[in-house]
Enzyme design. Sequence first.
Site, PDB file in Angstrom:
ATOM      1  N   GLY A  10      81.411 -26.026 -24.309  1.00  0.00           N
ATOM      2  CA  GLY A  10      80.377 -26.887 -24.867  1.00  0.00           C
ATOM      3  C   GLY A  10      80.771 -27.329 -26.251  1.00  0.00           C
ATOM      4  N   ALA A  11      81.138 -28.608 -26.377  1.00  0.00           N
ATOM      5  CA  ALA A  11      81.641 -29.129 -27.655  1.00  0.00           C
ATOM      6  C   ALA A  11      80.590 -29.932 -28.404  1.00  0.00           C
ATOM      7  CB  ALA A  11      82.888 -29.982 -27.411  1.00  0.00           C
ATOM      8  N   LYS A 108      69.623 -22.020 -25.582  1.00  0.00           N
ATOM      9  CA  LYS A 108      68.225 -21.608 -25.708  1.00  0.00           C
ATOM     10  C   LYS A 108      67.358 -22.421 -24.748  1.00  0.00           C
ATOM     11  CE  LYS A 108      68.871 -20.399 -30.590  1.00  0.00           C
ATOM     12  NZ  LYS A 108      68.435 -20.584 -31.992  1.00  0.00           N
ATOM     13  N   GLY A 139      69.291 -16.788 -32.753  1.00  0.00           N
ATOM     14  CA  GLY A 139      68.572 -16.524 -33.994  1.00  0.00           C
ATOM     15  C   GLY A 139      68.430 -17.781 -34.833  1.00  0.00           C
ATOM     16  N   LYS A 194      60.320 -21.027 -28.946  1.00  0.00           N
ATOM     17  CA  LYS A 194      60.102 -21.583 -30.286  1.00  0.00           C
ATOM     18  C   LYS A 194      60.333 -23.091 -30.304  1.00  0.00           C
ATOM     19  CE  LYS A 194      64.683 -21.955 -31.138  1.00  0.00           C
ATOM     20  NZ  LYS A 194      65.477 -23.084 -31.664  1.00  0.00           N
ATOM     21  N   ARG A 258      66.281 -30.757 -33.572  1.00  0.00           N
ATOM     22  CA  ARG A 258      66.023 -31.875 -32.657  1.00  0.00           C
ATOM     23  C   ARG A 258      64.600 -31.817 -32.113  1.00  0.00           C
ATOM     24  NH1 ARG A 258      70.993 -30.872 -28.804  1.00  0.00           N
ATOM     25  NH2 ARG A 258      72.088 -29.771 -30.440  1.00  0.00           N
TER      26      ARG A 258
END
Length: 341
Positions: A10-11, A108, A139, A194, A258
């Site tokens: 994942g870049a 996440k 975190g 969250k 975002r």
Amino acid sequence: MNQQKIAVLGAGSWGTALAQVLAENGHSVTLWGNNEAQIAEIKEHHTNTRYLPDLVLSSSIQAETDLDKAIADTDAILFVVPTKAMREVAKNVAARLTHRPQIIHASKGLEQHTHTRISEVLAQEIPETKRQEIIVLSGPSHAEEVSRRDITTITAASTNEQAAAYVQKLFMNDYFRIYTNPDVIGVETGAALKNIIAIGAGALVGLGFGDDAKAAIMTRGLAEISRLGVAMGADPLTFIGLSGVGDLIVTCTSVHSRNWRAGHLLGQNHSLDEVLENMGMVVEGVATTKAAKELAEELQVEMPITETIYQVLYERKDIQVALKEIMLRDGKIENEFSIED
């Protein structure tokens, strides 16, 4: 710690920032992505301008679109892909593995339809015969700040203490501090949920509300996150730590988020389609809102903030009407920790 060979899958911004941390710690790092132009830029210029325009990557970082080459002979594989792509990438990795690396993820979210946590997706798709432990890295962190070496503290979570300590040693340096935690459920749940609250926090600012409203949604949002997490089997103490209140603070208060930016645009009367088009990157909280609402219904956990944000996102409910309705709900006892809010 001896040099380790790590594949970072994942870049995007977070994968790139973590690859840089690992390289600065002296490890051999290969950054994998499926965008040929992006990978070519990393190889030739040591930059990833779409995601982290101000970062010059370590020249030791290799970049690959070939998954076989990226994961060959690795000590660990770090997954940093969007939740919706996790299962497919994990399947592809499992089909190619001929050794047993440690598996780490730093994404996440909750998988749509199944409501599965990411570590569970990885465990389902990569059999134990092809891997060692699964460790969650999560975190309060923004890739933009980590990439400029701002002080950051996050958590490595695993039911295996030695595996969590391994990840801790991989990443620890003078600006990036890692704590270990055995509560994988709590760490992943806090990380995913969250993002929902951050959408709401951004929307309140977009609507013109101030610090009082921000404090309200963060505090009551944490109560919702804790209730659902505990119903899933998490340790309630996790939610007052880095992966709970810590991650909630950083995501609900920063323009780097975002999810916060998406909510801010919604509060300024932009449609969801306009918001997602404007962002140009995955906004995990949108999909997580739907998964969390469905999971809360399944577990009979009341989550009024999540329900309200779901109505705005998926039922196109007027945001001002939704806000008034949630404020006028029946009065409750603040400290009653139960499935009812």
